[in-house]
Write a protein that holds these residues in place. Sequence first.
Motif, PDB file in Angstrom:
ATOM      1  N   GLN A  18     -18.155   4.863  35.387  1.00  0.00           N
ATOM      2  CA  GLN A  18     -18.787   6.161  35.627  1.00  0.00           C
ATOM      3  C   GLN A  18     -17.731   7.267  35.742  1.00  0.00           C
ATOM      4  OE1 GLN A  18     -21.318   6.256  39.080  1.00  0.00           O
ATOM      5  NE2 GLN A  18     -21.951   8.345  38.723  1.00  0.00           N
ATOM      6  N   VAL A  19     -16.653   6.990  36.454  1.00  0.00           N
ATOM      7  CA  VAL A  19     -15.587   7.990  36.612  1.00  0.00           C
ATOM      8  C   VAL A  19     -14.958   8.310  35.255  1.00  0.00           C
ATOM      9  CG1 VAL A  19     -13.304   8.435  37.616  1.00  0.00           C
ATOM     10  CG2 VAL A  19     -15.112   7.421  39.022  1.00  0.00           C
ATOM     11  N   ILE A  20     -14.604   7.277  34.500  1.00  0.00           N
ATOM     12  CA  ILE A  20     -13.949   7.502  33.207  1.00  0.00           C
ATOM     13  C   ILE A  20     -14.903   8.175  32.230  1.00  0.00           C
ATOM     14  CG2 ILE A  20     -12.799   6.402  31.237  1.00  0.00           C
ATOM     15  CD1 ILE A  20     -11.203   6.505  33.987  1.00  0.00           C
ATOM     16  N   ASN A  21     -16.151   7.751  32.204  1.00  0.00           N
ATOM     17  CA  ASN A  21     -17.122   8.390  31.317  1.00  0.00           C
ATOM     18  C   ASN A  21     -17.364   9.845  31.692  1.00  0.00           C
ATOM     19  OD1 ASN A  21     -17.358   6.023  29.894  1.00  0.00           O
ATOM     20  ND2 ASN A  21     -19.445   5.565  30.544  1.00  0.00           N
ATOM     21  N   SER A  22     -17.260  10.161  32.973  1.00  0.00           N
ATOM     22  CA  SER A  22     -17.486  11.545  33.398  1.00  0.00           C
ATOM     23  C   SER A  22     -16.391  12.474  32.881  1.00  0.00           C
ATOM     24  CB  SER A  22     -17.604  11.644  34.918  1.00  0.00           C
ATOM     25  OG  SER A  22     -16.345  11.465  35.546  1.00  0.00           O
ATOM     26  N   ILE A  23     -15.169  11.944  32.724  1.00  0.00           N
ATOM     27  CA  ILE A  23     -14.113  12.796  32.164  1.00  0.00           C
ATOM     28  C   ILE A  23     -14.068  12.675  30.641  1.00  0.00           C
ATOM     29  CG2 ILE A  23     -12.727  12.781  34.270  1.00  0.00           C
ATOM     30  CD1 ILE A  23     -10.776  10.856  32.866  1.00  0.00           C
ATOM     31  N   ASP A  24     -14.580  11.570  30.097  1.00  0.00           N
ATOM     32  CA  ASP A  24     -14.662  11.355  28.648  1.00  0.00           C
ATOM     33  C   ASP A  24     -13.434  11.924  27.929  1.00  0.00           C
ATOM     34  OD1 ASP A  24     -15.615  10.675  26.134  1.00  0.00           O
ATOM     35  OD2 ASP A  24     -17.205  12.186  26.114  1.00  0.00           O
ATOM     36  N   PRO A  25     -12.254  11.357  28.215  1.00  0.00           N
ATOM     37  CA  PRO A  25     -11.006  11.972  27.755  1.00  0.00           C
ATOM     38  C   PRO A  25     -10.872  12.148  26.237  1.00  0.00           C
ATOM     39  CG  PRO A  25     -10.611   9.743  28.559  1.00  0.00           C
ATOM     40  CD  PRO A  25     -12.021  10.092  28.899  1.00  0.00           C
ATOM     41  N   MET A  26     -11.580  11.354  25.452  1.00  0.00           N
ATOM     42  CA  MET A  26     -11.497  11.470  23.998  1.00  0.00           C
ATOM     43  C   MET A  26     -12.763  12.080  23.389  1.00  0.00           C
ATOM     44  SD  MET A  26      -8.533  10.398  23.163  1.00  0.00           S
ATOM     45  CE  MET A  26      -7.694  10.755  24.682  1.00  0.00           C
ATOM     46  N   GLY A  27     -13.720  12.441  24.227  1.00  0.00           N
ATOM     47  CA  GLY A  27     -14.954  13.051  23.731  1.00  0.00           C
ATOM     48  C   GLY A  27     -15.802  12.101  22.897  1.00  0.00           C
TER      49      GLY A  27
END
Length: 98
Positions: A18-27
Amino acid sequence: MNKAIKEDYKEAFLQVRQVINSIDPMGLIEFCGPEEYDAEVSEILSKLGECGTEEEIRAMVIQVITKWFDDPGNINFYSNVGQDLMKVKNSHTWLNSR
């Protein structure tokens, strides 16, 4: 691994996702779905217990994303990732026993 540990691991995995998806670093989430970063999430979760500070967590996440994508994306996306993942770490005792 007993059932309680498996369930707690699954819960921690989903929280990190959830944390990583919330920042979605590569879109990629919009195009690829919520499982897109699962390999990275697994690696982050495996290293989370080794980090003692929010800054160490942030640096580790940037390192993992860079490893997988050869680019961390927008560094500003990571401003709260250390704080958010420290909450996950602190809510799972097995992550703090390393």
